[in-house]
Design an enzyme around this catalytic site. Structure first.
Site, short mmCIF file in Angstrom:
data_model
loop_
_atom_site.label_atom_id
_atom_site.label_comp_id
_atom_site.label_asym_id
_atom_site.label_seq_id
_atom_site.Cartn_x
_atom_site.Cartn_y
_atom_site.Cartn_z
N GLU A 135 -35.31 -84.37 34.02
CA GLU A 135 -34.14 -84.39 34.90
C GLU A 135 -33.45 -85.74 34.87
O GLU A 135 -32.21 -85.82 34.88
CB GLU A 135 -34.57 -84.10 36.36
CG GLU A 135 -35.27 -82.77 36.55
CD GLU A 135 -36.77 -82.88 36.48
OE1 GLU A 135 -37.45 -82.29 37.34
OE2 GLU A 135 -37.29 -83.57 35.57
N ALA A 144 -58.55 -67.66 9.58
CA ALA A 144 -57.91 -67.08 8.41
C ALA A 144 -58.97 -66.27 7.69
O ALA A 144 -60.02 -66.79 7.32
CB ALA A 144 -57.37 -68.18 7.48
N LEU A 149 -57.33 -82.89 8.78
CA LEU A 149 -57.03 -82.43 10.14
C LEU A 149 -55.77 -83.09 10.69
O LEU A 149 -55.69 -83.43 11.87
CB LEU A 149 -58.23 -82.69 11.07
CG LEU A 149 -59.53 -81.99 10.67
CD1 LEU A 149 -60.64 -82.35 11.66
CD2 LEU A 149 -59.36 -80.49 10.58
N SER A 173 -70.41 -69.12 18.51
CA SER A 173 -70.90 -69.60 19.81
C SER A 173 -69.77 -69.73 20.82
O SER A 173 -69.95 -69.42 22.00
CB SER A 173 -71.61 -70.95 19.64
OG SER A 173 -70.71 -71.96 19.23
#
Length: 357
Positions: free
Chosen positions: A53, A155, A205, A297
């Site tokens: 804002e 995947a 990563l 898990s």
């Protein structure tokens, strides 16, 4: 009103720019409109900086007086790292505020809306409410449960395999699917894998898209076996282990943060303890890209909020399955999922799901 929806969607697109960058604050977008013309807009870029804002009002300047402010989340009404946004809205002379969603933070939770109305500002709430609630879904999870929103990414081939028996998994999914995952990495706060994935694939990563940023890298490594040469080690990496950090000074020297946690009788960590630790850091979202052991898990623990399965048009006839646990005797004992979306990405089909119940 049609115009309200259009401007709120514009604010939502602005809010998206803050995904993965604002924690522990939510991603928020704001647009100032006067006489049917956008005179200012902004989004919250990072915790500690001005809120959406304020950026929008600064861009609007004097034209903010008598204008309408569209904001995806209720303006804050309290002092944090920055002053209350309600003060800025009132001071700017805004005549009307259109709010997408009420802030789930109990410190705010409708107080910002009430303050604006008490100062004679017309406030409408719920415009594009479903979409604005979705935009702060990760933040809302963290605010209510003090843990991050957990996304599992898989995947697999059409016959449910994530790798060959030798461990080869490059590449099951299409290039388009891999780009989609890099976009996810750009938006989440952290990406998590097991030490087995690090040892086998030696992944970076990182987020490999232009203008992107890398999430925190998390390695689950109970016995502290991560190779010191792993490409993903560094100052932006965290390792969970039960071993003493001094036992692997070669890894400590990489700059990675070592977190000691206790393990259960099975030699594994409690997912709840991991999520609560990360939630205590203010992380809103974690993308899990682990192998079968991690996925099995975690999904079995049910501490998962979303499952993304990229199904490639390939058949292996054998290999490593997505999950592996003691099989039930009947289909009725299977772990049920609810499909929340299906779409094509490149040659693959992306199925989005959540655990039932």
């Amino acid at each position: 009103m049609k115009g309200d929806s259009i401007y709120m969607m514009r604010a939502l697109n602005l809010a998206r720019k803050g995904l993965g960058r604002t924690a522990p604050n939510p991603p928020v977008g704001a647009v100032v409109v006067k006489n049917g013309r956008v005179v200012g807009e902004g989004f919250h870029p990072k915790a500690g900086l001005a809120h959406a804002e304020v950026f929008a009002l600064q861009a609007a300047g004097e034209e903010a007086k008598g204008a309408t402010l569209y904001v995806t989340l209720e303006p804050c009404s309290h002092f944090g790292k920055t002053p209350p946004c309600t003060d800025a809205v009132i001071k700017a002379g805004i005549a009307r505020v259109v709010v997408g969603s009420v802030d789930p933070n109990p410190v705010v939770a409708g107080k910002g809306i009430r303050i604006l109305r008490e100062h004679g500002i017309k406030v409408d709430v719920g415009i594009k409410g479903k979409e604005t609630a979705k935009r702060i879904e990760w933040y809302a999870k963290w605010m209510k449960e003090k843990r991050p929103y957990v996304i599992v990414k898989v995947a697999m081939t059409l016959d449910g395999r994530i790798a060959t028996l030798s461990g080869d998994s490059k590449w099951i999914s299409s290039e388009e699917s891999r780009k989609y995952v890099h976009e996810l990495r750009n938006h989440v706060d952290a990406v998590l894998v097991g030490v087995g994935t690090v040892a086998k694939d030696d992944p970076l990563l990182t987020c490999r898209i232009e203008g992107g940023r890398d999430p925190l890298r998390i390695i689950i490594d109970p016995r502290f076996e991560v190779p010191a040469s792993a490409k993903c080690l560094g100052h932006h990496t965290m390792i969970f282990t039960f071993r003493d950090p001094s036992s692997r000074l070669d890894v400590v020297k990489s700059g990675a943060k070592i977190v000691q946690l206790s393990v259960g009788p099975d030699g594994r960590f409690s997912w709840e303890s991991i999520w609560m630790f990360l939630g205590g850091m203010g992380l809103h979202s974690v993308l899990v890209e682990g192998g079968s052991t991690i996925l099995s898990s975690l999904i079995k623990s049910r501490l998962v909020d979303e499952i993304l399965v990229f199904i490639a048009p390939k058949l292996l006839g054998g290999g490593i399955p997505v999950v592996s646990w003691e099989p039930p005797d009947t289909i009725a004992e299977s772990l049920p999922l609810v499909i929340t979306g299906v779409k094509t990405i490149g040659d693959d089909v992306l199925v989005s799901a959540r655990l039932e119940g």
